[in-house]
Scaffold this motif. Structure first.
Motif, short mmCIF file in Angstrom:
data_model
loop_
_atom_site.label_atom_id
_atom_site.label_comp_id
_atom_site.label_asym_id
_atom_site.label_seq_id
_atom_site.Cartn_x
_atom_site.Cartn_y
_atom_site.Cartn_z
N ALA A 83 -17.23 28.40 27.32
CA ALA A 83 -17.09 29.01 25.98
C ALA A 83 -18.41 29.60 25.50
CB ALA A 83 -16.60 27.94 25.00
N ALA A 87 -18.68 33.41 24.40
CA ALA A 87 -19.12 33.74 23.02
C ALA A 87 -20.24 34.76 23.05
CB ALA A 87 -19.57 32.47 22.30
N GLN A 90 -18.89 38.11 23.73
CA GLN A 90 -18.14 38.64 22.58
C GLN A 90 -19.07 39.19 21.49
OE1 GLN A 90 -15.67 35.32 21.55
NE2 GLN A 90 -14.02 35.95 22.94
N GLU A 238 -20.15 24.43 22.32
CA GLU A 238 -19.48 24.00 21.08
C GLU A 238 -19.97 24.80 19.89
OE1 GLU A 238 -19.33 19.47 22.76
OE2 GLU A 238 -20.03 19.72 20.68
N PRO A 241 -19.15 29.27 19.70
CA PRO A 241 -17.81 29.70 19.25
C PRO A 241 -17.60 29.46 17.75
CG PRO A 241 -17.64 28.55 21.33
CD PRO A 241 -19.06 28.36 20.86
N GLN A 242 -18.18 28.39 17.20
CA GLN A 242 -18.03 28.15 15.75
C GLN A 242 -18.72 29.26 14.96
OE1 GLN A 242 -18.78 23.98 14.29
NE2 GLN A 242 -19.24 23.58 16.44
N ALA A 245 -16.58 32.37 15.10
CA ALA A 245 -15.38 32.21 14.26
C ALA A 245 -15.75 32.47 12.80
CB ALA A 245 -14.80 30.81 14.43
#
Ligand code: APR
Length: 260
Positions: A83, A87, A90, A238, A241-242, A245
């Motif tokens: 992830a 991320a 992205q 961890e 990605p937060q 978001a």
């Protein structure tokens, strides 16, 4: 552990940056099942020592390298991005950031995740070069031999060496120079998953402009923590990605749009 307030601050920091340059290390890939080097479960504390990546030793006894690293080599070639890699990719794809990654990693996972500008300052495990005639080959054509820990040889009889930078070798000059330029050009520098103990790669973030924010995400303290504007001793897979978001949330209609 990052708080909601931290996540919001990071999302604003990322959203406000256009040119983001990242220095990544082995901590980027542990969540893909690839051990790092110096943490408690790292390669140098379990399987072997830095010696196995020493060029003089490799030239003297290539069988030591292949017997120890061969099976691990195989798992690196088969590993998938996690992830954290996704991320980062992205940031460019979804948020239009000009992202440059200078990676110390040799696993190609940033590229597999879709990141397009990746400078491999310690080379790559994807290819090998014959030490006698210089012929190059793809590592994936030796999966069986690697799994058995056999020395890989070219048909001329020469030993194949992975195109990675062994201790005692020069770094790939073009990759290092491009990484320096990207650090100097950035308006946000990220250091992700590296203990910053190996030079000259560890000096790259020092090339950032005065006033360019430096963010470090590393499970354990690094040698550069005191120079950083923000430090999180968290897992990359961890935390990132937060943050994205929250950037998505911040970009919802009716809210101040993230920079495209
Ligand atoms: N999230 C955040 N940090 C992590 C994670 C994770 N999921 N997993 C591990 N880490 C941290 C560890 O705490 C450690 O401090 O990543 C760091 C990795 O440091 P090293 O093992 O020293 O790896 P690295 O800094 O990449 O080593 C640099 O040394 O042996 C050479 O050429 C090799 O490129 C390598 C160089």
């Amino acid at each position: 552990m990052a708080t909601e307030h931290d996540i919001n601050k990071l999302a604003a920091l990322f959203a406000g940056a256009r040119r983001i340059t990242c220095l990544s290390g082995a901590g980027m890939s542990t969540e893909s099942g690839i051990p790092d080097y110096r943490s408690s479960k790292g390669l140098y504390n379990t399987l072997t020592s830095e010696q196995v990546f020493d060029i003089a030793r490799f030239r003297r006894k290539p069988e030591l390298f292949y017997s120890v690293i061969g099976p691990l080599y195989l798992s690196i070639l088969k590993a998938q991005p996690n992830a954290g890699h996704v991320a980062l990719a992205q940031l460019a794809d979804r948020f239009g950031k000009e992202l440059v990654i200078a990676t110390q990693n040799i696993d190609g996972l940033h590229q597999k995740a879709g990141s397009r500008v990746v400078h491999e300052v310690h080379g790559t495990m994807d290819t090998l070069s014959c030490q006698d005639c210089g012929s190059q080959a793809l590592a994936k054509s030796f999966l069986n031999e690697l799994g058995k820990g056999e020395v890989l040889r070219h048909r001329c009889g020469g030993v194949f060496k992975p195109d990675i930078t062994f201790f005692g070798e020069q770094l790939p000059a073009a990759a290092f120079s491009a990484s320096l330029d990207a650090m100097a050009d950035a308006d946000l520098v990220l250091v992700l998953g590296t203990s910053l103990q190996v030079y000259p790669a560890a000096s790259l973030p020092d090339a950032r402009r005065d006033g360019c924010p430096l963010l470090i995400v590393n499970r354990t303290p690094t040698a550069m923590d005191d120079k950083a504007d923000m430090v999180f001793h968290d897992s990359i897979g961890e935390l990132l990605p937060q943050v994205l978001a929250q950037m998505d949330h911040g970009a919802q209609p009716g809210s101040q749009r993230g920079q495209r």
